[in-house]
Motif scaffolding. Structure first.
Motif: not given
Length: 233
Positions: A134-135, A127, A131, A175
């Protein structure tokens, strides 16, 4: 050091040596047979080549000396791993690198990070890595040179990496859905075009949602018609 075989001990002395001059300056050292140029940029380039040839042992050395290794050599290590796409490291080693030396929202390390994800056949990531991806897609601060360039910009490469993951792990659609949505309507045309790499696999998962956004991207920039999948749609 170019063209010379250097052992791990010597490399450790180099990549932890803050006294080596930066790329704005260079010095010349007299050696047998002539002179060699000594600069931080050249050492980093040579270290990247060494990492490509002796990946696991040099990565292990860098991680074991994480507090001492200069950032430019961390970037060089990332670059070398990204370019070594025919023999990618195991995900558990990559995860260790990502957690030990995380990339921020600027600089080339984030570009290399996304490239590594894109080149990895194994898409089972933690995860934390998802993340981070995505950031970068949402918050990376691109330079003038990167902005508008789908290949050099980290945000576009992040979207390609997300698409790569979705082809193999469609259950991760939720997600990434919000991230894809935001970049679909981003002011940067290169970022919008890059969302197509994620929207195409999303089309097989949530056809109605993806179809509207694909058409919106197409209508915002006629250049999207160069993609074969867009023409078919």
């Amino acid at each position: 050091v170019s063209g010379k075989t250097i052992g791990n001990k010597q490399w450790l002395e180099i990549i932890t040596n803050a006294k080596i001059v930066n790329k704005e300056k260079s010095s010349w050292k007299c050696v047998e047979g002539g002179f060699i140029e000594s600069s931080l940029e050249l050492y980093a380039g040579d270290f990247a080549v060494a990492v490509q040839n002796r990946t696991e042992e040099l990565v292990k050395m860098v991680i074991e000396n994480k507090e001492r290794v200069l950032p430019v050599y961390i970037d060089a290590m990332y670059s070398a791993i990204w370019q070594k796409n025919d023999d990618m490291l195991e995900n558990k080693i990559l995860e260790k690198i990502f957690s030990t030396f995380p990339c921020g929202n600027e600089g080339m390390r984030a570009v290399y990070f996304c490239g590594i994800i894109l080149n990895s056949e194994n898409v089972e990531w933690s995860e934390s890595v998802l993340n981070q991806l995505k950031n970068i897609a949402l918050n990376y601060r691109e330079t003038k040179e990167q902005r508008g360039d789908e290949d050099c910009g980290a945000r576009g490469k992040a979207m390609r990496a997300i698409g790569h993951i979705l082809w193999k792990e469609p259950q991760l659609y939720e997600e990434f859905r919000d991230t894809i949505e935001k970049l679909t309507y981003d002011e940067d045309p290169a970022a919008r075009m890059a969302t197509l790499y994620a929207l195409w696999p999303a089309y097989n998962i949530d056809r109605q949602w993806a179809r509207k956004r694909i058409l919106d991207v197409d209508e915002s920039d006629i250049r999207t018609m160069i993609y074969d999948d867009t023409k078919k749609m």
